[in-house]
Design a protein around this motif. Structure first.
Motif, short mmCIF file in Angstrom:
data_model
loop_
_atom_site.label_atom_id
_atom_site.label_comp_id
_atom_site.label_asym_id
_atom_site.label_seq_id
_atom_site.Cartn_x
_atom_site.Cartn_y
_atom_site.Cartn_z
N ASP A 123 38.45 51.00 51.88
CA ASP A 123 37.62 51.62 50.83
C ASP A 123 38.48 51.81 49.58
O ASP A 123 39.70 51.96 49.67
N TYR A 124 37.82 51.82 48.41
CA TYR A 124 38.56 51.88 47.14
C TYR A 124 39.68 50.83 47.16
O TYR A 124 40.85 51.13 46.91
N ALA A 125 39.29 49.61 47.45
CA ALA A 125 40.27 48.54 47.64
C ALA A 125 41.11 48.28 46.40
O ALA A 125 42.24 47.80 46.51
N GLY A 126 40.58 48.61 45.23
CA GLY A 126 41.34 48.39 44.02
C GLY A 126 42.64 49.16 43.99
O GLY A 126 43.61 48.75 43.34
N THR A 127 42.69 50.28 44.72
CA THR A 127 43.89 51.10 44.76
C THR A 127 45.06 50.36 45.38
O THR A 127 46.21 50.55 44.99
N VAL A 128 44.77 49.52 46.38
CA VAL A 128 45.83 48.84 47.11
C VAL A 128 45.64 47.33 47.09
O VAL A 128 46.14 46.62 47.96
N ARG A 168 33.45 48.72 43.63
CA ARG A 168 32.22 48.75 42.84
C ARG A 168 31.89 47.40 42.21
O ARG A 168 30.76 46.95 42.23
N GLU A 169 32.90 46.76 41.62
CA GLU A 169 32.66 45.53 40.88
C GLU A 169 32.94 44.32 41.75
O GLU A 169 33.92 44.29 42.50
N GLY A 170 32.09 43.31 41.62
CA GLY A 170 32.30 42.07 42.35
C GLY A 170 32.41 40.90 41.39
O GLY A 170 32.34 41.05 40.17
N MET A 171 32.60 39.72 41.95
CA MET A 171 32.66 38.52 41.15
C MET A 171 31.24 38.04 40.89
O MET A 171 30.45 37.87 41.82
N GLU A 172 30.89 37.85 39.64
CA GLU A 172 29.54 37.42 39.28
C GLU A 172 29.59 36.34 38.22
O GLU A 172 30.55 36.22 37.46
N ARG A 173 28.53 35.56 38.17
CA ARG A 173 28.45 34.46 37.21
C ARG A 173 27.72 34.92 35.96
O ARG A 173 26.64 35.48 36.02
N ASN A 174 28.34 34.65 34.80
CA ASN A 174 27.72 34.89 33.49
C ASN A 174 27.52 33.54 32.81
O ASN A 174 28.47 32.92 32.38
N ASP A 175 26.28 33.10 32.75
CA ASP A 175 26.01 31.78 32.20
C ASP A 175 26.85 30.75 32.98
O ASP A 175 26.67 30.59 34.16
N ASP A 176 27.79 30.11 32.31
CA ASP A 176 28.63 29.12 32.98
C ASP A 176 30.00 29.67 33.37
O ASP A 176 30.82 28.97 33.96
N TRP A 214 40.31 44.63 39.77
CA TRP A 214 40.92 44.82 41.08
C TRP A 214 41.11 43.48 41.80
O TRP A 214 42.08 43.29 42.54
N TYR A 215 40.20 42.54 41.57
CA TYR A 215 40.33 41.21 42.18
C TYR A 215 41.54 40.47 41.61
O TYR A 215 42.26 39.77 42.34
N LYS A 216 41.77 40.62 40.31
CA LYS A 216 42.94 39.99 39.70
C LYS A 216 44.23 40.52 40.31
O LYS A 216 45.20 39.79 40.50
N LYS A 217 44.22 41.84 40.64
CA LYS A 217 45.40 42.41 41.30
C LYS A 217 45.53 41.89 42.73
O LYS A 217 46.64 41.70 43.24
N LEU A 218 44.41 41.65 43.38
CA LEU A 218 44.42 41.13 44.75
C LEU A 218 45.04 39.73 44.81
O LEU A 218 45.89 39.45 45.66
N ILE A 219 44.62 38.86 43.91
CA ILE A 219 45.09 37.47 43.99
C ILE A 219 46.49 37.30 43.41
O ILE A 219 47.21 36.37 43.78
N GLY A 220 46.88 38.19 42.50
CA GLY A 220 48.21 38.05 41.92
C GLY A 220 48.38 36.70 41.24
O GLY A 220 47.50 36.24 40.51
N SER A 221 49.49 36.04 41.54
CA SER A 221 49.74 34.75 40.91
C SER A 221 50.51 33.86 41.88
O SER A 221 50.96 34.31 42.94
N GLY A 222 50.67 32.59 41.51
CA GLY A 222 51.46 31.66 42.30
C GLY A 222 50.93 31.47 43.70
O GLY A 222 49.72 31.28 43.91
N GLU A 223 51.83 31.51 44.68
CA GLU A 223 51.46 31.25 46.07
C GLU A 223 50.46 32.29 46.58
O GLU A 223 49.54 31.96 47.34
N GLN A 224 50.62 33.56 46.17
CA GLN A 224 49.68 34.60 46.60
C GLN A 224 48.28 34.29 46.12
O GLN A 224 47.31 34.43 46.87
N GLU A 225 48.14 33.86 44.88
CA GLU A 225 46.82 33.53 44.34
C GLU A 225 46.17 32.40 45.14
O GLU A 225 44.99 32.48 45.51
#
Length: 519
Positions: free
Chosen positions: A279-284, A312-320, A327-338
């Motif tokens: 819960d509150y996954a953005g925290t960690v 609260r927030e999810g990935m959604e499509r806006n037009d194209d 919080w998702y950007k923090k989850l995926i990080g960069s490089g191999e983690q992403e």
């Protein structure tokens, strides 16, 4: 059906007697007292397990009782007397699996009944028998300690391939997981962990969660998203409780401190599949992403591991374009983690790992209102129920439907015969703002008090004036807070504002706090 289950359990337990050393006999529980204790235990599960039982969903309780009596000194005693916690946990799972077979329980409903029947039996034995004797002097039905230990030893020998060695277990990941006790039930009917109100609706979501677990992937994650008070935590709390009947899975609700502690392990062996709810996954989010990368590389883990993240927030499509929350950007990080996190994301929801809660039907909301009124032995007419729902629609103007929590708050006001005065509304405000503040502080501000304080000031300002246009200079009183907020990393600032607004498109404005009742 309840009478049959109660009398069956009483018959089983009354046949057990307990003795201590020197032939000092402890009297059996009085039959009437025992039945009362059993009925108390059954009542815990009545709303969600026993209330809708049909005759065809019954089970062979006579055969099951005979099996329990026959295996009292190996399978049942093992649940209490094995030396290590992991061994006792495995013994309970073995007993439950055997109970399904002996009781001819093949359907989900039958297994659910048998699971709780066994739980009630073990609770009665533990709470009303074993507490009366010293474990070292435990004697059952005239058996000596040595005889019981012999039975238990024989059981261990038969199942040694499934009993983790005590030396390997101590200090291990498995011991840490087994030591995580679930949070207790909450006595507040507004809290997601309460057992006072029946769970309503969400059948499609529950089915989706089960499909996610059954997927062939070894390691995978998904997220449940929705506005505060929409029922995300309630859904997962109910789902985790339902999962207990599946003996090949272990479910764990991870707290922030657990996510940090788990990183110290270098292997994650466990004898059953694992599903983690955060819960509150953005925290960690960052820690979870790093852990996923390490898990993907490791062979020292269960056959299946699942992560269910709540935010609260999810990935959604806006037009194209595709909106990715902060919080998702923090989850995926960069490089191999992403690359790893994106590979492991479950693609079952519009080709994304994000399950967004839909609105409850009006019928489900009416049932919630009835359940809440029943707590106070009250009845609300269909007209009054509809008035509550309409008032909730008026207060909670959202595109994705009325939040169940708002409906419960208004129902409480009606039940308590309060008017919509400022004093009554303040209670509602306190509850909502408390939820918002926890989200802002932990998930968005990462517990940074300086940013959190600045954010609260600017939310207050934007709510008072109808929104803060980011490019416009605010009154002097708020300029320091603005300076703190705009000093956030430029790449994250727009996502930060979107997260506060609970929207997926940046429009250069910090919007007033919703619902309008708060403003």
């Amino acid at each position: 059906m309840l009478e049959i289950i109660g009398s069956s359990m009483a018959s089983l337990v009354c046949d057990l007697s307990i003795e201590k050393t020197l032939n000092k006999t402890i009297d059996k529980l009085d039959n009437a007292q025992l039945i009362n204790k059993i009925n108390e235990q059954i009542k815990r599960y009545e709303k969600d397990v026993f209330v809708h039982l049909e005759e065809e969903e019954s089970f062979n309780y006579k055969k099951l009782n005979l099996y329990i009596k026959a295996h009292l000194f190996d399978r049942v005693c093992a649940c209490f007397n094995l030396p290590e916690m992991q061994q006792r946990i495995l013994a309970r799972r073995d007993l439950i699996n055997a109970a399904y077979m002996e009781a001819d329980a093949s359907t989900y409903a039958q297994k659910k009944i048998v699971y709780h029947y066994i739980q009630i039996f073990l609770q009665i034995v533990e709470n009303h028998y074993l507490e009366k004797v010293d474990d070292k002097e435990l004697l059952l039905m005239g058996k000596t300690v040595d005889e019981i230990l012999t039975f238990v030893k024989e059981y261990m020998n038969k199942t040694e391939n499934r009993i983790i060695d005590a030396v390997q277990y101590r200090g291990s990941f498995a011991e840490y997981i087994d030591g995580l006790k679930p949070s207790p039930d909450n006595g507040n009917a507004f809290h997601y962990r309460n057992e006072l109100l029946r769970f309503r609706g969400r059948q499609a979501e529950l089915k989706s969660l089960k499909v996610f677990l059954d997927d062939q992937a070894e390691l995978s994650w998904m997220a449940v998203t929705g506005a505060g008070g929409s029922g995300k935590s309630k859904l997962l709390y109910h789902f985790i409780n339902e999962m207990r009947i599946y003996t090949d899975w272990k479910s764990v609700w991870l707290q922030m401190e657990d996510c940090a502690e788990i990183h110290r392990f270098t292997e994650w062996k466990y004898p059953y599949n694992l599903v983690f709810v955060v819960d509150y996954a953005g925290t960690v989010a960052s820690e979870i992403g790093k852990w996923m990368k390490r898990l993907e590389r490791s062979t020292y883990r269960p056959n299946k591991m699942r992560f269910i993240l709540i935010e609260r927030e999810g990935m959604e499509r806006n037009d194209d374009s595709l909106y990715e929350p902060l919080w998702y950007k923090k989850l995926i990080g960069s490089g191999e983690q992403e690359r790893c996190v994106k590979r492991l994301g479950y693609r079952g929801f519009d080709k994304t790992p994000f399950l967004k809660l839909s609105a409850l039907s009006k019928r489900d909301l009416e049932k919630m209102i009835e359940d809440y009124a029943a707590l106070y032995q009250k009845y609300l007419s269909p007209e009054k129920q509809m008035w509550i729902i309409e008032k909730a629609e008026e207060i909670d103007v959202r595109q994705d439907g009325i939040r169940p929590l708002i409906v419960l708050f208004i129902t409480d006001t009606v039940i308590q015969k309060k008017e919509y005065t400022q004093g009554d509304i303040s209670f509602l405000l306190d509850q909502i703002i408390e939820r918002y503040e926890e989200h802002w502080k932990r998930a968005l501000c990462q517990n940074n008090e300086r940013i959190f304080s600045a954010l609260k000031e600017m939310i207050m300002f934007s709510t008072a004036v109808g929104g803060w246009i980011i490019q416009e200079e605010p009154p002097k009183l708020f300029r320091n807070s603005v300076y703190i907020l705009v000093s956030i990393n430029a790449d994250e600032f727009e996502s930060f504002i979107c997260a506060v607004n609970e929207e997926n498109k940046y429009e250069g404005k910090l919007k007033p706090l919703q619902p309008d009742l708060i403003g």
